[in-house]
Write a protein that holds these residues in place. Sequence first.
Motif, PDB file in Angstrom:
ATOM      1  N   LEU A  29       0.882  -1.170   0.000  1.00 45.03           N
ATOM      2  CA  LEU A  29       0.000   0.000   0.000  1.00 45.03           C
ATOM      3  C   LEU A  29       0.918   1.218   0.000  1.00 45.03           C
ATOM      4  O   LEU A  29       1.915   1.250   0.724  1.00 45.03           O
ATOM      5  N   THR A  30       0.609   2.218  -0.793  1.00 44.22           N
ATOM      6  CA  THR A  30       1.468   3.396  -0.868  1.00 44.22           C
ATOM      7  C   THR A  30       0.991   4.463   0.099  1.00 44.22           C
ATOM      8  O   THR A  30      -0.113   4.394   0.639  1.00 44.22           O
ATOM      9  N   ASP A  31       1.822   5.481   0.306  1.00 39.55           N
ATOM     10  CA  ASP A  31       1.410   6.557   1.202  1.00 39.55           C
ATOM     11  C   ASP A  31       0.469   7.514   0.469  1.00 39.55           C
ATOM     12  O   ASP A  31       0.304   7.445  -0.743  1.00 39.55           O
ATOM     13  N   ARG A  32      -0.116   8.410   1.197  1.00 39.56           N
ATOM     14  CA  ARG A  32      -1.169   9.268   0.636  1.00 39.56           C
ATOM     15  C   ARG A  32      -0.667  10.283  -0.377  1.00 39.56           C
ATOM     16  O   ARG A  32      -1.456  10.897  -1.079  1.00 39.56           O
ATOM     17  N   TYR A  33       0.629  10.477  -0.471  1.00 40.67           N
ATOM     18  CA  TYR A  33       1.167  11.442  -1.430  1.00 40.67           C
ATOM     19  C   TYR A  33       1.513  10.803  -2.769  1.00 40.67           C
ATOM     20  O   TYR A  33       1.920  11.486  -3.698  1.00 40.67           O
ATOM     21  N   CYS A  34       1.377   9.523  -2.868  1.00 41.58           N
ATOM     22  CA  CYS A  34       1.683   8.805  -4.098  1.00 41.58           C
ATOM     23  C   CYS A  34       0.489   8.906  -5.054  1.00 41.58           C
ATOM     24  O   CYS A  34      -0.660   8.844  -4.623  1.00 41.58           O
ATOM     25  N   PRO A  35       0.732   9.032  -6.355  1.00 42.95           N
ATOM     26  CA  PRO A  35      -0.375   9.146  -7.317  1.00 42.95           C
ATOM     27  C   PRO A  35      -1.170   7.854  -7.519  1.00 42.95           C
ATOM     28  O   PRO A  35      -2.207   7.867  -8.154  1.00 42.95           O
ATOM     29  N   TYR A  36      -0.684   6.744  -7.002  1.00 47.93           N
ATOM     30  CA  TYR A  36      -1.437   5.487  -7.061  1.00 47.93           C
ATOM     31  C   TYR A  36      -1.522   4.923  -5.643  1.00 47.93           C
ATOM     32  O   TYR A  36      -0.769   5.304  -4.762  1.00 47.93           O
ATOM     33  N   ASP A  37      -2.459   3.999  -5.426  1.00 41.95           N
ATOM     34  CA  ASP A  37      -2.761   3.539  -4.076  1.00 41.95           C
ATOM     35  C   ASP A  37      -2.005   2.292  -3.627  1.00 41.95           C
ATOM     36  O   ASP A  37      -1.811   2.081  -2.442  1.00 41.95           O
ATOM     37  N   PHE A  38      -1.616   1.448  -4.588  1.00 40.87           N
ATOM     38  CA  PHE A  38      -0.907   0.227  -4.202  1.00 40.87           C
ATOM     39  C   PHE A  38      -0.155  -0.353  -5.390  1.00 40.87           C
ATOM     40  O   PHE A  38      -0.400   0.024  -6.536  1.00 40.87           O
ATOM     41  N   THR A  39       0.769  -1.259  -5.057  1.00 40.93           N
ATOM     42  CA  THR A  39       1.445  -2.033  -6.088  1.00 40.93           C
ATOM     43  C   THR A  39       1.071  -3.494  -5.892  1.00 40.93           C
ATOM     44  O   THR A  39       0.779  -3.937  -4.771  1.00 40.93           O
ATOM     45  N   MET A  40       1.079  -4.233  -6.998  1.00 41.43           N
ATOM     46  CA  MET A  40       0.674  -5.639  -6.945  1.00 41.43           C
ATOM     47  C   MET A  40       1.454  -6.430  -7.976  1.00 41.43           C
ATOM     48  O   MET A  40       1.951  -5.871  -8.961  1.00 41.43           O
ATOM     49  N   ASN A  41       1.570  -7.723  -7.741  1.00 39.66           N
ATOM     50  CA  ASN A  41       2.027  -8.638  -8.774  1.00 39.66           C
ATOM     51  C   ASN A  41       0.774  -9.091  -9.506  1.00 39.66           C
ATOM     52  O   ASN A  41      -0.182  -9.549  -8.865  1.00 39.66           O
ATOM     53  N   TYR A  42       0.772  -8.940 -10.827  1.00 42.88           N
ATOM     54  CA  TYR A  42      -0.357  -9.371 -11.643  1.00 42.88           C
ATOM     55  C   TYR A  42       0.218 -10.207 -12.768  1.00 42.88           C
ATOM     56  O   TYR A  42       0.913  -9.681 -13.645  1.00 42.88           O
ATOM     57  N   ASN A  43      -0.034 -11.507 -12.719  1.00 38.53           N
ATOM     58  CA  ASN A  43       0.600 -12.446 -13.635  1.00 38.53           C
ATOM     59  C   ASN A  43       2.106 -12.221 -13.570  1.00 38.53           C
ATOM     60  O   ASN A  43       2.698 -12.395 -12.522  1.00 38.53           O
ATOM     61  N   THR A  44       2.750 -11.784 -14.644  1.00 41.18           N
ATOM     62  CA  THR A  44       4.203 -11.579 -14.635  1.00 41.18           C
ATOM     63  C   THR A  44       4.584 -10.107 -14.522  1.00 41.18           C
ATOM     64  O   THR A  44       5.751  -9.760 -14.648  1.00 41.18           O
ATOM     65  N   SER A  45       3.630  -9.236 -14.288  1.00 41.31           N
ATOM     66  CA  SER A  45       3.877  -7.790 -14.239  1.00 41.31           C
ATOM     67  C   SER A  45       3.802  -7.252 -12.814  1.00 41.31           C
ATOM     68  O   SER A  45       3.235  -7.884 -11.926  1.00 41.31           O
ATOM     69  N   GLY A  47       2.062  -4.195 -11.045  1.00 40.87           N
ATOM     70  CA  GLY A  47       1.013  -3.211 -11.295  1.00 40.87           C
ATOM     71  C   GLY A  47       1.106  -2.020 -10.362  1.00 40.87           C
ATOM     72  O   GLY A  47       1.306  -2.185  -9.157  1.00 40.87           O
ATOM     73  N   LEU A  48       0.981  -0.838 -10.931  1.00 35.47           N
ATOM     74  CA  LEU A  48       0.840   0.404 -10.168  1.00 35.47           C
ATOM     75  C   LEU A  48      -0.638   0.743 -10.268  1.00 35.47           C
ATOM     76  O   LEU A  48      -1.142   1.000 -11.365  1.00 35.47           O
TER      77      LEU A  48
END
Length: 160
Positions: A29-45, A47-48
Motif C-alpha cells: 500500500l502506498t502513502d497518501r502522497y503517491c499518485p497510485y494507491d498500491f502495487t501488486m504482482n499481476y501475472n508476470t507484471s 502493477g501500479l
Amino acid sequence: MTYLELLTKEEILITQWCSHQPNIKLRELTDRYCPYDFTMNYNTSIGLCEAKRRTVSYELYKDEGILIEFEKMSKILSIASEYKDDPKYKNYDFKPFYLTSFTDKTFLFQLDDLSSTEIKIKLLPHYTASDGRIEYIHKPILYLNISDAKLITKTLDFLI
C-alpha cells in the motif's frame, strides 16, 4: 466522509480484493502522497494501481463507462513509463492499473491497454473526502469501456 475514513475503506477494498484473486498478490500500500494507491504482482507484471470505491451500482455507469480523472490516469501512465525507461528496472514489467469497486461489481482496467475512451470535462467534487463542505470544480475525465476491463468480479459482500 473524512479523508481518514476514505483511506481506511480503500485499504480494506485493496487488501481484501487482492487476497481473493488467484493471479494477484498485493506488494505494498502506498502513502497518501503517491499518485497510485498500491502495487501488486499481476501475472508476470508489477502493477501500479489507483483504487476507487463507489457506493452505487455499476448499472449507473454501464452506458457511459467507468469514470477516471484524466490527471490520475496521466500520472500513473507517466510513472509506469519512467520505470520502463530506468535501466535499474529493466528486468521488470511495470503496468498501470485502475481498480474500481461498486456495490455489485469490481473492475480492474489496465490503463495502457484500452480501446478508445471518451474525454469530457465534468463538474465534480474537488476532493473525494470532505469535512462537510463540498467544493465543486470542473475536471477532465475519461469514461472507460466496461469491455476493456481485464478482470470483473462480484463485489465481496463485506465490502458493500
